[in-house]
Scaffold this motif. Structure first.
Motif, PDB file in Angstrom:
ATOM      1  N   PRO A  47       0.798  -1.242   0.000  1.00 45.00           N
ATOM      2  CA  PRO A  47       0.000   0.000   0.000  1.00 45.00           C
ATOM      3  C   PRO A  47       0.822   1.279   0.000  1.00 45.00           C
ATOM      4  O   PRO A  47       0.308   2.346  -0.330  1.00 45.00           O
ATOM      5  CB  PRO A  47      -0.826  -0.111   1.288  1.00 45.00           C
ATOM      6  CG  PRO A  47      -0.091  -1.067   2.132  1.00 45.00           C
ATOM      7  CD  PRO A  47       0.529  -2.048   1.187  1.00 45.00           C
ATOM      8  N   PRO A  52      -3.604   5.080  -5.080  1.00 47.35           N
ATOM      9  CA  PRO A  52      -4.808   4.760  -4.303  1.00 47.35           C
ATOM     10  C   PRO A  52      -5.764   3.782  -4.978  1.00 47.35           C
ATOM     11  O   PRO A  52      -6.343   2.920  -4.306  1.00 47.35           O
ATOM     12  CB  PRO A  52      -5.452   6.131  -4.087  1.00 47.35           C
ATOM     13  CG  PRO A  52      -4.307   7.084  -4.087  1.00 47.35           C
ATOM     14  CD  PRO A  52      -3.344   6.535  -5.100  1.00 47.35           C
ATOM     15  N   ARG A  54      -5.122   1.309  -7.048  1.00 50.14           N
ATOM     16  CA  ARG A  54      -4.593  -0.048  -6.947  1.00 50.14           C
ATOM     17  C   ARG A  54      -4.700  -0.567  -5.517  1.00 50.14           C
ATOM     18  O   ARG A  54      -4.937  -1.763  -5.296  1.00 50.14           O
ATOM     19  CB  ARG A  54      -3.131  -0.074  -7.418  1.00 50.14           C
ATOM     20  CG  ARG A  54      -2.950   0.267  -8.880  1.00 50.14           C
ATOM     21  CD  ARG A  54      -3.731  -0.662  -9.780  1.00 50.14           C
ATOM     22  NE  ARG A  54      -3.560  -0.345 -11.199  1.00 50.14           N
ATOM     23  CZ  ARG A  54      -4.288  -0.868 -12.167  1.00 50.14           C
ATOM     24  NH1 ARG A  54      -5.259  -1.728 -11.888  1.00 50.14           N
ATOM     25  NH2 ARG A  54      -4.082  -0.523 -13.427  1.00 50.14           N
ATOM     26  N   VAL A  55      -4.513   0.322  -4.549  1.00 48.23           N
ATOM     27  CA  VAL A  55      -4.672  -0.077  -3.146  1.00 48.23           C
ATOM     28  C   VAL A  55      -6.118  -0.498  -2.888  1.00 48.23           C
ATOM     29  O   VAL A  55      -6.387  -1.486  -2.201  1.00 48.23           O
ATOM     30  CB  VAL A  55      -4.258   1.067  -2.202  1.00 48.23           C
ATOM     31  CG1 VAL A  55      -4.542   0.699  -0.751  1.00 48.23           C
ATOM     32  CG2 VAL A  55      -2.784   1.398  -2.380  1.00 48.23           C
ATOM     33  N   LEU A  58      -6.649  -3.991  -4.304  1.00 53.22           N
ATOM     34  CA  LEU A  58      -6.081  -5.013  -3.437  1.00 53.22           C
ATOM     35  C   LEU A  58      -6.911  -5.192  -2.169  1.00 53.22           C
ATOM     36  O   LEU A  58      -7.019  -6.299  -1.636  1.00 53.22           O
ATOM     37  CB  LEU A  58      -4.640  -4.665  -3.085  1.00 53.22           C
ATOM     38  CG  LEU A  58      -3.629  -4.751  -4.234  1.00 53.22           C
ATOM     39  CD1 LEU A  58      -2.248  -4.365  -3.748  1.00 53.22           C
ATOM     40  CD2 LEU A  58      -3.608  -6.164  -4.827  1.00 53.22           C
ATOM     41  N   THR A  59      -7.495  -4.090  -1.683  1.00 48.64           N
ATOM     42  CA  THR A  59      -8.382  -4.193  -0.526  1.00 48.64           C
ATOM     43  C   THR A  59      -9.577  -5.071  -0.844  1.00 48.64           C
ATOM     44  O   THR A  59      -9.991  -5.917  -0.032  1.00 48.64           O
ATOM     45  CB  THR A  59      -8.851  -2.796  -0.089  1.00 48.64           C
ATOM     46  OG1 THR A  59      -7.719  -1.966   0.160  1.00 48.64           O
ATOM     47  CG2 THR A  59      -9.697  -2.882   1.180  1.00 48.64           C
ATOM     48  N   LEU A 178      -1.718   7.471   8.070  1.00 49.77           N
ATOM     49  CA  LEU A 178      -2.098   6.774   6.842  1.00 49.77           C
ATOM     50  C   LEU A 178      -3.180   7.541   6.098  1.00 49.77           C
ATOM     51  O   LEU A 178      -3.978   8.265   6.705  1.00 49.77           O
ATOM     52  CB  LEU A 178      -2.617   5.372   7.165  1.00 49.77           C
ATOM     53  CG  LEU A 178      -1.642   4.402   7.836  1.00 49.77           C
ATOM     54  CD1 LEU A 178      -2.363   3.129   8.233  1.00 49.77           C
ATOM     55  CD2 LEU A 178      -0.463   4.091   6.932  1.00 49.77           C
ATOM     56  N   ASP A 181      -7.329   5.254   1.983  1.00 53.68           N
ATOM     57  CA  ASP A 181      -7.243   3.990   1.265  1.00 53.68           C
ATOM     58  C   ASP A 181      -6.286   3.020   1.940  1.00 53.68           C
ATOM     59  O   ASP A 181      -6.536   1.812   1.987  1.00 53.68           O
ATOM     60  CB  ASP A 181      -6.821   4.233  -0.189  1.00 53.68           C
ATOM     61  CG  ASP A 181      -5.474   4.934  -0.292  1.00 53.68           C
ATOM     62  OD1 ASP A 181      -5.413   6.133   0.047  1.00 53.68           O
ATOM     63  OD2 ASP A 181      -4.494   4.289  -0.696  1.00 53.68           O
ATOM     64  N   GLN A 182      -5.195   3.533   2.501  1.00 50.42           N
ATOM     65  CA  GLN A 182      -4.239   2.682   3.195  1.00 50.42           C
ATOM     66  C   GLN A 182      -4.832   2.144   4.494  1.00 50.42           C
ATOM     67  O   GLN A 182      -4.635   0.968   4.832  1.00 50.42           O
ATOM     68  CB  GLN A 182      -2.958   3.455   3.483  1.00 50.42           C
ATOM     69  CG  GLN A 182      -2.190   3.856   2.240  1.00 50.42           C
ATOM     70  CD  GLN A 182      -1.038   4.801   2.547  1.00 50.42           C
ATOM     71  OE1 GLN A 182      -1.041   5.499   3.556  1.00 50.42           O
ATOM     72  NE2 GLN A 182      -0.047   4.841   1.657  1.00 50.42           N
ATOM     73  N   TYR A 185      -7.224  -0.581   3.711  1.00 46.59           N
ATOM     74  CA  TYR A 185      -6.465  -1.763   3.293  1.00 46.59           C
ATOM     75  C   TYR A 185      -5.971  -2.546   4.502  1.00 46.59           C
ATOM     76  O   TYR A 185      -6.113  -3.782   4.560  1.00 46.59           O
ATOM     77  CB  TYR A 185      -5.288  -1.334   2.412  1.00 46.59           C
ATOM     78  CG  TYR A 185      -4.324  -2.455   2.086  1.00 46.59           C
ATOM     79  CD1 TYR A 185      -4.550  -3.287   0.992  1.00 46.59           C
ATOM     80  CD2 TYR A 185      -3.201  -2.690   2.870  1.00 46.59           C
ATOM     81  CE1 TYR A 185      -3.680  -4.318   0.690  1.00 46.59           C
ATOM     82  CE2 TYR A 185      -2.325  -3.725   2.578  1.00 46.59           C
ATOM     83  CZ  TYR A 185      -2.564  -4.535   1.491  1.00 46.59           C
ATOM     84  OH  TYR A 185      -1.700  -5.558   1.202  1.00 46.59           O
ATOM     85  N   PHE A 186      -5.419  -1.849   5.475  1.00 46.91           N
ATOM     86  CA  PHE A 186      -4.877  -2.546   6.641  1.00 46.91           C
ATOM     87  C   PHE A 186      -5.992  -3.118   7.515  1.00 46.91           C
ATOM     88  O   PHE A 186      -5.805  -4.154   8.169  1.00 46.91           O
ATOM     89  CB  PHE A 186      -3.973  -1.610   7.446  1.00 46.91           C
ATOM     90  CG  PHE A 186      -2.610  -1.434   6.837  1.00 46.91           C
ATOM     91  CD1 PHE A 186      -1.739  -2.505   6.756  1.00 46.91           C
ATOM     92  CD2 PHE A 186      -2.203  -0.210   6.346  1.00 46.91           C
ATOM     93  CE1 PHE A 186      -0.487  -2.360   6.179  1.00 46.91           C
ATOM     94  CE2 PHE A 186      -0.951  -0.054   5.768  1.00 46.91           C
ATOM     95  CZ  PHE A 186      -0.089  -1.133   5.686  1.00 46.91           C
TER      96      PHE A 186
END
Length: 344
Positions: A47, A52, A54-55, A58-59, A178, A181-182, A185-186
């Motif tokens: 991330p 953003p 692409r993040v 992946l999320t 963060l 979007d990050q 994701y986490f």
């Protein structure tokens, strides 16, 4: 040098068979679990290296992976069939959305409630499902996915009807540093890791052994003392719990739910995703999540008029090339590569 000293010396490792130069092969062997740690380290770094959008993608892969993990538990390990898994996904999503919209519940508290509600519904479905097999079980689960959409539209006061519900996305705490979007994701990554650890422990327990016995031979399992109805019902309940948790995280990430997001196509796509990813494998849900997320968009880019045709053809090609799924194909390729290097 004496003969006794010579016999005490360690024999030299055969070239190409062992030694420090080949230790990395043993470490990355598909029969070991070290690759899970490598994937986790990469997942923690990604991330901060991607844009953003692409993040976000992946999320969503992580969200689908959790849902597919539950479906893998039911289909891949339990030998049951479900064409209504998207319904439990929707139940988790709407439970979280209603709690956040109507009662202003903190988003983290919606996760256990959404998972619990889906678990109870899965338990209720599992009771009649324990008496059904094959096509009959598939039709019952398909019926649930079909009538869910009009049911959600009917209770407009709670679900928002056809317009759905729009929600504020969880904001990262100031101490994290963060972006939104990050942070999402986490959150999804934490839920996914917890889900994978839970299922791994479940499969190593008596429940896992009973599910495998059911999958391989129900008659033999019953003779050995496995309670068929109990473990079939339990498999549906645990599978629904994971789907509900995934639906809750979906609500956090998207910030919007509507009945049209959870049609029967979602259930069919999830089933296709776990079959393509690899039934009964550890990597199957992750590979299936990648397939569910990226292949439809790829099909849309190839032909905007008939993305479903492209999507279906890709499934056929993958099943022809890899009958055991992408996880099985990757495992065979890795073992073949290792054998080739050892012969050098």
């Amino acid at each position: 040098m004496s003969e006794v000293t010579k016999t005490q010396e360690a024999p030299e490792a055969p070239v190409g068979k062992s030694g420090p130069g080949r230790s990395w092969l043993r470490f990355l062997s598909p029969d070991r679990g070290h690759w899970l740690w490598i994937v986790l380290v990469i997942a923690l770094i990604l991330p901060f290296q991607l844009v953003p959008f692409r993040v976000f993608q992946l999320t969503m892969v992580l969200v689908y992976a959790v849902a597919l993990l539950g479906l893998n538990l039911l289909v891949g390990h339990g030998g049951q069939i479900s064409l209504g898994h998207g319904a439990f996904f929707a139940v988790g999503a709407y439970t979280a959305a209603i709690m956040m919209d109507r009662w202003d519940t903190p988003y983290l508290l919606t996760l256990p409630v959404a998972a619990a509600v889906a678990f109870v519904l899965g338990l209720g479905l599992g009771v009649p499902a324990a008496r059904l097999h094959g096509l009959y079980l598939a039709l019952v689960t398909l019926a649930i996915a079909i009538f869910l959409v009009p049911l959600l539209k009917r209770f407009e006061d709670f679900t928002g009807g056809s317009m759905g519900l729009t929600l504020a996305k969880p904001q990262p705490p100031a101490w994290s540093g963060l972006a939104e979007d990050q942070w999402l994701y986490f959150l999804a990554l934490a839920v996914a890791v917890a889900a994978f650890v839970l299922v791994a422990g479940l499969l190593r327990s008596r429940v896992g052994r009973a599910l495998h016995a059911l999958r391989d031979n129900e008659i033999a399992a019953e003779v050995m003392g496995v309670r068929l109805a109990f473990y079939k019902t339990l498999a549906f309940a645990w599978s629904a719990l994971l789907a509900g948790a995934a639906g809750c995280v979906y609500t956090w990430v998207i910030g919007f739910v509507s009945p049209d997001s959870f049609t029967v196509n979602l259930s069919i796509t999830l089933l296709a995703g776990i079959v393509v990813g690899g039934l009964g494998s550890q990597a199957g849900p992750v590979l299936g999540g990648l397939f569910v997320m990226f292949v439809p968009s790829f099909a849309q880019d190839v032909n905007k008029g008939a993305p479903g045709v492209i999507f279906g053809l890709l499934i056929i090609v993958v099943m022809y090339v890899a009958p055991t799924g992408l996880a099985g194909l990757a495992g065979r390729a890795a073992r073949s590569f290792n054998r080739t290097l050892r012969k050098e």
